[in-house]
Design a protein around this motif. Structure first.
Motif, short mmCIF file in Angstrom:
data_model
loop_
_atom_site.label_atom_id
_atom_site.label_comp_id
_atom_site.label_asym_id
_atom_site.label_seq_id
_atom_site.Cartn_x
_atom_site.Cartn_y
_atom_site.Cartn_z
N ASP A 150 3.59 3.17 0.27
CA ASP A 150 4.72 3.53 1.11
C ASP A 150 5.64 4.45 0.30
O ASP A 150 5.29 4.88 -0.80
CB ASP A 150 5.45 2.29 1.64
CG ASP A 150 6.12 1.46 0.53
OD1 ASP A 150 6.22 1.94 -0.62
OD2 ASP A 150 6.54 0.33 0.82
N ILE A 156 0.62 -0.61 1.40
CA ILE A 156 0.89 -0.53 2.83
C ILE A 156 0.11 -1.62 3.58
O ILE A 156 -0.89 -2.14 3.07
CB ILE A 156 0.54 0.86 3.40
CG1 ILE A 156 -0.96 1.16 3.25
CG2 ILE A 156 1.38 1.93 2.73
CD1 ILE A 156 -1.39 2.47 3.90
N THR A 198 4.02 7.60 4.25
CA THR A 198 3.22 7.18 3.11
C THR A 198 3.15 8.29 2.07
O THR A 198 3.44 9.46 2.35
CB THR A 198 1.79 6.81 3.53
OG1 THR A 198 1.17 7.94 4.17
CG2 THR A 198 1.79 5.62 4.46
#
Length: 206
Positions: A150, A156, A198
């Motif tokens: 992230d 993530i 991201t």
């Protein structure tokens, strides 16, 4: 298992690794919270404030910092090539197995063509589960020492990984501009990275 007092630390001082030092010796080195330190078993340096024992010894507070080292386009491209190569090998193996059952030549060709769309599907599914796993990336990324995180460098979840891989259509169209946009972005994000919030980061360079 050795206690913290017997662990030896390597400290980056004036840009050069120094040591090793025992934990107690670190108190006299004027170490800052952002000083890079490594101990045995670690593949990379970390900031001093990331070590619980150093926070206790030196009175640092842990403050999460955003990643500063981002995977380049060529690293990401090579990782993708490796992944597709491995999937293609799996496809060929599955095709050969089917040929043990199917003897008719025309049918073999038909099966080979019919199975081709499975390659991007497998890549999509594999990417989703690999990026949300503890490895934070596919085998190709692992070999290149890069991973998906992230915006703060954390792992993530599955939903974010699904969204990131689904959003790759944004990077493909038109004319793969979404991938080339990484050259214009300071964090080297492609369109699908921006859509999913991201990053693709690499190991620190000392």
């Amino acid at each position: 298992m050795a206690d913290s007092g017997s662990v030896q630390y390597t400290v980056v001082i004036n840009g050069k690794p120094q040591g090793p030092y025992q934990l107690a010796e670190l108190k006299g080195l004027n170490i800052k919270s952002g000083t890079f330190i490594r101990k045995p078993g670690m593949n990379d340096y970390k900031e001093a404030q990331e070590f619980p024992e150093l926070r206790e010894l030196l009175g640092f507070r842990y403050q999460q910092t955003a990643p500063q080292y981002f995977a380049s386009f060529d690293q990401r491209l090579l990782a993708s090539v490796v992944d597709y190569f491995l999937i293609l090998m799996f496809y060929v193996f599955a095709l050969l197995l089917s040929f043990l059952i199917i003897q008719e030549k025309t049918m073999r060709i038909s099966v080979g063509i019919t199975m081709l769309p499975a390659i991007p599907v497998i890549k999509f599914i594999y990417g989703v589960f690999a990026e949300s796993s503890r490895a934070q990336g596919t085998l190709g990324k692992k070999l290149l020492n890069i991973k998906v995180t992230d915006m703060w460098g954390n792992r993530i979840d599955l939903i974010t990984a699904f969204g990131r891989n689904a959003a790759k259509i944004l990077s493909v169209l038109p004319f793969f501009f979404g991938y080339l946009y990484s050259f214009l972005n300071k964090k080297q994000q492609c369109f699908h990275d921006m859509a999913a919030n991201t990053l693709v980061i690499k190991d620190r360079l000392i």
